[in-house]
Motif scaffolding. Sequence first.
Motif, PDB file in Angstrom:
ATOM      1  N   PRO A  72       0.775  -0.848   0.375  1.00 34.99           N
ATOM      2  CA  PRO A  72      -0.110   0.182  -0.162  1.00 34.99           C
ATOM      3  C   PRO A  72       1.179   1.134  -0.359  1.00 34.99           C
ATOM      4  O   PRO A  72       2.421   0.868   0.515  1.00 34.99           O
ATOM      5  CB  PRO A  72      -0.953  -0.002   1.750  1.00 34.99           C
ATOM      6  CG  PRO A  72       0.028  -0.583   2.162  1.00 34.99           C
ATOM      7  CD  PRO A  72       0.753  -1.947   1.196  1.00 34.99           C
ATOM      8  N   SER A  73       0.567   2.532  -0.619  1.00 37.06           N
ATOM      9  CA  SER A  73       1.027   3.513  -0.682  1.00 37.06           C
ATOM     10  C   SER A  73       0.521   4.313   0.200  1.00 37.06           C
ATOM     11  O   SER A  73      -1.089   4.492   0.374  1.00 37.06           O
ATOM     12  CB  SER A  73       1.163   3.890  -1.912  1.00 37.06           C
ATOM     13  OG  SER A  73       1.634   2.974  -2.887  1.00 37.06           O
ATOM     14  N   LYS A  74       0.873   5.603   0.553  1.00 37.91           N
ATOM     15  CA  LYS A  74      -0.277   7.067   0.953  1.00 37.91           C
ATOM     16  C   LYS A  74      -0.182   8.020   0.327  1.00 37.91           C
ATOM     17  O   LYS A  74       0.896   8.677  -0.462  1.00 37.91           O
ATOM     18  CB  LYS A  74       0.452   6.895   1.878  1.00 37.91           C
ATOM     19  CG  LYS A  74      -0.039   5.971   3.434  1.00 37.91           C
ATOM     20  CD  LYS A  74       0.613   6.612   4.466  1.00 37.91           C
ATOM     21  CE  LYS A  74       0.062   5.134   5.273  1.00 37.91           C
ATOM     22  NZ  LYS A  74       0.868   5.256   7.181  1.00 37.91           N
ATOM     23  N   ALA A  75      -0.879   9.257  -0.412  1.00 36.04           N
ATOM     24  CA  ALA A  75       0.123  10.102  -0.775  1.00 36.04           C
ATOM     25  C   ALA A  75      -1.576  11.307   0.286  1.00 36.04           C
ATOM     26  O   ALA A  75      -2.419  10.978   0.864  1.00 36.04           O
ATOM     27  CB  ALA A  75      -1.021  10.165  -1.866  1.00 36.04           C
ATOM     28  N   MET A  76      -1.157  12.672  -0.229  1.00 36.01           N
ATOM     29  CA  MET A  76      -1.935  14.085   0.886  1.00 36.01           C
ATOM     30  C   MET A  76      -2.472  14.584  -0.655  1.00 36.01           C
ATOM     31  O   MET A  76      -1.953  15.122  -1.168  1.00 36.01           O
ATOM     32  CB  MET A  76      -1.034  14.234   1.696  1.00 36.01           C
ATOM     33  CG  MET A  76      -0.322  13.578   2.629  1.00 36.01           C
ATOM     34  SD  MET A  76       0.658  14.846   4.011  1.00 36.01           S
ATOM     35  CE  MET A  76      -1.109  15.840   4.518  1.00 36.01           C
ATOM     36  N   GLN A 112      -7.788  17.463   9.350  1.00 35.97           N
ATOM     37  CA  GLN A 112      -7.284  16.969   8.064  1.00 35.97           C
ATOM     38  C   GLN A 112      -8.370  15.474   8.428  1.00 35.97           C
ATOM     39  O   GLN A 112      -8.534  15.322   9.488  1.00 35.97           O
ATOM     40  CB  GLN A 112      -5.832  16.842   7.234  1.00 35.97           C
ATOM     41  CG  GLN A 112      -5.193  15.421   8.639  1.00 35.97           C
ATOM     42  CD  GLN A 112      -3.386  15.486   8.878  1.00 35.97           C
ATOM     43  OE1 GLN A 112      -3.007  15.799   8.226  1.00 35.97           O
ATOM     44  NE2 GLN A 112      -3.903  13.529   9.216  1.00 35.97           N
ATOM     45  N   PHE A 113      -8.276  14.566   7.431  1.00 35.36           N
ATOM     46  CA  PHE A 113      -8.465  13.388   7.858  1.00 35.36           C
ATOM     47  C   PHE A 113      -8.332  11.914   6.526  1.00 35.36           C
ATOM     48  O   PHE A 113      -8.355  12.656   5.915  1.00 35.36           O
ATOM     49  CB  PHE A 113     -10.734  12.758   7.738  1.00 35.36           C
ATOM     50  CG  PHE A 113     -11.260  13.149   6.111  1.00 35.36           C
ATOM     51  CD1 PHE A 113     -11.332  12.241   5.446  1.00 35.36           C
ATOM     52  CD2 PHE A 113     -11.690  14.728   5.854  1.00 35.36           C
ATOM     53  CE1 PHE A 113     -11.633  12.669   4.290  1.00 35.36           C
ATOM     54  CE2 PHE A 113     -11.808  14.600   4.820  1.00 35.36           C
ATOM     55  CZ  PHE A 113     -11.586  14.074   3.876  1.00 35.36           C
ATOM     56  N   THR A 114      -8.630  11.191   6.573  1.00 38.79           N
ATOM     57  CA  THR A 114      -7.994  10.206   5.763  1.00 38.79           C
ATOM     58  C   THR A 114      -8.446   9.107   5.994  1.00 38.79           C
ATOM     59  O   THR A 114      -9.251   8.435   6.967  1.00 38.79           O
ATOM     60  CB  THR A 114      -5.962   8.925   6.656  1.00 38.79           C
ATOM     61  OG1 THR A 114      -5.310  10.022   6.843  1.00 38.79           O
ATOM     62  CG2 THR A 114      -5.757   8.409   5.675  1.00 38.79           C
ATOM     63  N   ILE A 115      -8.437   8.801   4.504  1.00 36.69           N
ATOM     64  CA  ILE A 115      -9.839   7.086   3.696  1.00 36.69           C
ATOM     65  C   ILE A 115      -8.430   6.084   3.884  1.00 36.69           C
ATOM     66  O   ILE A 115      -7.597   6.398   2.881  1.00 36.69           O
ATOM     67  CB  ILE A 115     -10.830   7.226   2.929  1.00 36.69           C
ATOM     68  CG1 ILE A 115     -10.081   7.550   1.708  1.00 36.69           C
ATOM     69  CG2 ILE A 115     -12.090   8.620   3.604  1.00 36.69           C
ATOM     70  CD1 ILE A 115      -9.515   7.166   0.626  1.00 36.69           C
ATOM     71  N   LYS A 116      -9.059   4.994   3.526  1.00 40.51           N
ATOM     72  CA  LYS A 116      -8.386   4.144   2.900  1.00 40.51           C
ATOM     73  C   LYS A 116      -9.226   3.577   1.287  1.00 40.51           C
ATOM     74  O   LYS A 116     -10.272   3.002   1.498  1.00 40.51           O
ATOM     75  CB  LYS A 116      -8.613   2.552   3.645  1.00 40.51           C
ATOM     76  CG  LYS A 116      -7.631   2.829   4.687  1.00 40.51           C
ATOM     77  CD  LYS A 116      -6.992   1.662   5.414  1.00 40.51           C
ATOM     78  CE  LYS A 116      -6.133   2.002   6.118  1.00 40.51           C
ATOM     79  NZ  LYS A 116      -5.940  -0.099   7.602  1.00 40.51           N
ATOM     80  N   PHE A 125      -6.732  13.334   3.200  1.00 44.68           N
ATOM     81  CA  PHE A 125      -7.564  14.513   2.063  1.00 44.68           C
ATOM     82  C   PHE A 125      -7.433  15.958   3.482  1.00 44.68           C
ATOM     83  O   PHE A 125      -7.436  16.172   4.704  1.00 44.68           O
ATOM     84  CB  PHE A 125      -9.084  15.234   2.469  1.00 44.68           C
ATOM     85  CG  PHE A 125      -9.346  13.883   0.925  1.00 44.68           C
ATOM     86  CD1 PHE A 125      -8.881  14.237  -0.379  1.00 44.68           C
ATOM     87  CD2 PHE A 125      -9.418  12.127   1.560  1.00 44.68           C
ATOM     88  CE1 PHE A 125      -8.952  13.388  -1.368  1.00 44.68           C
ATOM     89  CE2 PHE A 125      -9.391  11.832  -0.066  1.00 44.68           C
ATOM     90  CZ  PHE A 125      -9.032  11.684  -1.002  1.00 44.68           C
ATOM     91  N   PHE A 126      -6.524  17.324   3.062  1.00 40.98           N
ATOM     92  CA  PHE A 126      -6.023  18.309   4.688  1.00 40.98           C
ATOM     93  C   PHE A 126      -6.418  19.893   3.533  1.00 40.98           C
ATOM     94  O   PHE A 126      -6.659  19.713   2.814  1.00 40.98           O
ATOM     95  CB  PHE A 126      -4.505  17.772   5.070  1.00 40.98           C
ATOM     96  CG  PHE A 126      -3.414  17.927   4.364  1.00 40.98           C
ATOM     97  CD1 PHE A 126      -3.179  20.129   4.380  1.00 40.98           C
ATOM     98  CD2 PHE A 126      -2.990  17.720   2.650  1.00 40.98           C
ATOM     99  CE1 PHE A 126      -2.042  20.628   3.648  1.00 40.98           C
ATOM    100  CE2 PHE A 126      -2.387  17.758   1.416  1.00 40.98           C
ATOM    101  CZ  PHE A 126      -1.852  19.532   2.044  1.00 40.98           C
TER     102      PHE A 126
END
Length: 137
Positions: A72-76, A112-116, A125-126
């Motif tokens: 898995p990866s992450k991005a903002m 911000q909040f984070t989804i998968k 998202f911020f």
Amino acid sequence: MSEIVGSAWKIIPQFQSRSIKATVKFYNEELSFITGGLHPDDDAPTFCSIFIGKKAAANIYFHKCSPEEFHPSKAMISLGTKELDEFHDHLRSRAKVEFAQPIKDEAWGYRQFTIKDIDGNELTFFKFLEGGNPGAD
């Protein structure tokens, strides 16, 4: 040299996907992203581009991989001042969106909040709490 590096105008993260068709469906239907392209353009794509924002400002490339190879990866992704909370509320109404972190104001100056996504990739998202936010706002 500063003029050369100063000409950068976009970054495109690359994520892995176990199923490009399922990824496109999730991002289009649940997150309201737009498909920029599929390759090959048939029933078994191995690549897609999805985006949101003006001129595809928030763009992600997905490459198909086997379940054994998946990481898995992450991005903002930054949103406008009022749009962040509106988007959060929209996603909260979607049964298939998993929240990894609730919306909150952080000490470092972001709300911000984070989804998968369906593969476990994370999108945060911020917006900036001070200084204004570019975007639709």
